[in-house]
Design a protein around this motif. Structure first.
Motif, short mmCIF file in Angstrom:
data_model
loop_
_atom_site.label_atom_id
_atom_site.label_comp_id
_atom_site.label_asym_id
_atom_site.label_seq_id
_atom_site.Cartn_x
_atom_site.Cartn_y
_atom_site.Cartn_z
N GLY B 1 55.40 25.89 -4.92
CA GLY B 1 54.84 26.99 -4.81
C GLY B 1 56.32 28.27 -5.21
O GLY B 1 57.21 27.79 -5.75
N ASP B 2 56.18 29.64 -5.17
CA ASP B 2 57.08 30.66 -5.03
C ASP B 2 58.39 30.47 -3.95
O ASP B 2 58.43 29.78 -2.65
CB ASP B 2 56.72 32.05 -4.99
N SER B 3 59.58 29.90 -5.23
CA SER B 3 60.93 29.88 -4.28
C SER B 3 62.05 31.14 -4.73
O SER B 3 61.71 31.15 -5.54
CB SER B 3 61.18 28.62 -3.80
N THR B 28 55.28 31.65 -10.21
CA THR B 28 53.38 31.70 -11.98
C THR B 28 53.95 32.59 -11.51
O THR B 28 53.72 34.21 -11.07
CB THR B 28 52.34 30.76 -10.33
N VAL B 94 54.75 38.58 -4.12
CA VAL B 94 54.20 37.26 -3.90
C VAL B 94 52.73 38.71 -3.87
O VAL B 94 52.75 39.00 -3.34
CB VAL B 94 53.45 36.53 -3.78
N GLU B 96 49.15 38.88 -2.99
CA GLU B 96 47.85 37.73 -2.45
C GLU B 96 46.30 38.92 -2.34
O GLU B 96 46.01 39.40 -1.82
CB GLU B 96 47.87 37.19 -1.46
#
Lengths: 114, 114
Positions: B1-3, B28, B94, B96
């Motif tokens: 995942g994003d970090s 991503t 992020v 969503e």
């Protein structure tokens, strides 16, 4: 223009109790997000509300809940408090009508669970 | 995942020294990147941001350049002041659906001595 206002600033509770924190966003902002800040886990996203609807939720147990009112003010509730819930809870608002990438944070509510 | 990963602190510098706080990210796509600052007893404030590769964000003498090839967004200041003492957070945003959340690094405490 007033900033994001959070109340109370400090509170002490005991395990098993519940707590409600309040956030008043900047006037005209329709989105409110909540973050938990702890020394061990850092800043973690709890949830975001927009126009009284929860739009997104972080990886927290169901004991953490929130809501948003028609005037955009938001509350978050933590039930059955645990020692690990001791943290600074930060509220942030944005306009929600156009993505600018900036969140405006309040000074936080510092919760201590004994 | 994003970090987001940022250098551990504390970073202790003398006044007028050069500052670098390293930040790298995993994501991503190409998210917008931010530096937030938290002064003692306060909430977070946006310090600067960059929305696309090679953008340079700047504010109050601080700068950071969005480097896609190294997935980095290092914070720099040529001459720090005592008043810069604070905790600095690197973050990415992020999306969503129609909701946005910030993913924060662990924070780097900066202490500037006179």
């Amino acid at each position: 223009k007033a900033g994001v206002t959070q109340t109370p600033r400090y509170l002490i509770k005991t395990r098993g109790q519940q707590v409600t924190l309040s956030c008043s966003p900047i006037s005209g902002h329709r989105s409110v997000s909540w973050y938990q800040q702890t020394p061990g886990q850092g800043l973690q996203f709890l949830f975001e509300y927009f126009s009284e609807t929860q739009r997104n939720k972080g990886n927290f147990p169901g004991r953490f809940s929130g809501r948003q009112f028609s005037n955009s003010r938001s509350e978050m509730n933590v039930s059955t408090l645990e020692l690990g819930d001791s943290a600074l809870y930060l509220c942030a608002s944005r306009t929600g009508t156009r993505y600018t990438g900036e969140l405006f944070f309040g000074e936080g509510s510092r919760l201590t669970v004994l | 995942g994003d970090s987001v990963t940022q250098m551990e602190g504390p970073v202790t510098l003398s006044e007028e020294a050069f500052l670098t706080i390293n930040c790298t990210y995993t994501a991503t796509g190409y998210p917008s990147l931010f530096w937030y600052v938290q002064y003692p007893g306060e909430g977070l404030q946006l310090l600067l941001k960059a929305t696309k590769a090679d953008d340079k964000g700047s504010n109050k003498g601080f700068e950071a350049t969005y480097r896609k090839e190294t997935t980095s967004f290092h914070l720099e200041k040529g001459s720090v002041q005592v008043s810069d003492s604070a905790v600095y957070f690197c973050a990415l945003i992020v999306q969503e659906d129609s909701s946005y959340k910030l993913i924060f690094g662990s924070g780097t405490r900066l202490l500037v001595r006179p």
